[in-house]
Scaffold this motif. Structure first.
Motif, PDB file in Angstrom:
ATOM      1  N   HIS A 275      -0.741   2.560  -5.369  1.00 53.18           N
ATOM      2  CA  HIS A 275      -0.131   1.234  -5.488  1.00 53.18           C
ATOM      3  C   HIS A 275       1.200   1.279  -6.221  1.00 53.18           C
TER       4      HIS A 275
ATOM      5  N   ALA B 232       1.604  -4.258  -3.433  1.00 55.11           N
ATOM      6  CA  ALA B 232       1.462  -3.459  -2.214  1.00 55.11           C
ATOM      7  C   ALA B 232       0.801  -2.125  -2.539  1.00 55.11           C
TER       8      ALA B 232
ATOM      9  N   TRP C 142       0.461 -10.328  -6.347  1.00 61.07           N
ATOM     10  CA  TRP C 142       0.122  -9.449  -5.234  1.00 61.07           C
ATOM     11  C   TRP C 142       0.920  -8.161  -5.343  1.00 61.07           C
TER      12      TRP C 142
ATOM     13  N   ARG D  34      -2.049  -5.530   0.623  1.00 56.74           N
ATOM     14  CA  ARG D  34      -1.602  -6.187  -0.606  1.00 56.74           C
ATOM     15  C   ARG D  34      -2.872  -6.604  -1.313  1.00 56.74           C
TER      16      ARG D  34
END
Length: 119
Positions: free
Chosen positions: A69, A52, A50, A102
């Motif tokens: 990102h 952010a 994952w 996410r």
């Protein structure tokens, strides 16, 4: 000289006989450990990574989202802003510029795709 050789031969044979099972046990242990390592690596690979990010643009018609990102380790990609295809396109439902999220990303059919999103 020959008598020394023939006297030592049973000792060498006995040592080989004793050492063989130890070697087999060590090899089995090493192999089992290797299997565990390979299994752990497979599980790690199966776990999604994952990342952010922040939505910059959503193009529902094209099925794409532009995301600023952080680094994406599984793609060896530094932090940047880029366009991703959403697979499935329903991932874009309700997204708007400025949303913090996410997400998971992967390469599929030679294109970068977002495979999951959490807000």
């Amino acid at each position: 000289m020959k008598s020394s050789f023939f006297r030592a031969l049973p000792v060498v044979a006995a040592l080989a006989f004793v050492a063989a099972p130890l070697h087999a046990q060590q090899a089995a242990h090493d192999h089992a450990a290797h299997g565990a390592t390979a299994q752990a690596a497979g599980q790690a690979a199966a776990q999604p990574i994952w990342v952010a990010g922040e939505v910059r643009k959503v193009d529902a018609r094209a099925g794409t989202v532009t995301i600023r990102h952080e680094r994406i380790p599984n793609l060896d990609m530094d932090a940047m802003t880029m366009v991703f295809k959403a697979k499935p396109p329903a991932l874009l439902d309700g997204l708007k510029p400025g949303d913090k999220l996410r997400f998971t990303a992967a390469m599929a059919d030679s294109e970068l795709v977002v495979t999951a999103i959490e807000r």
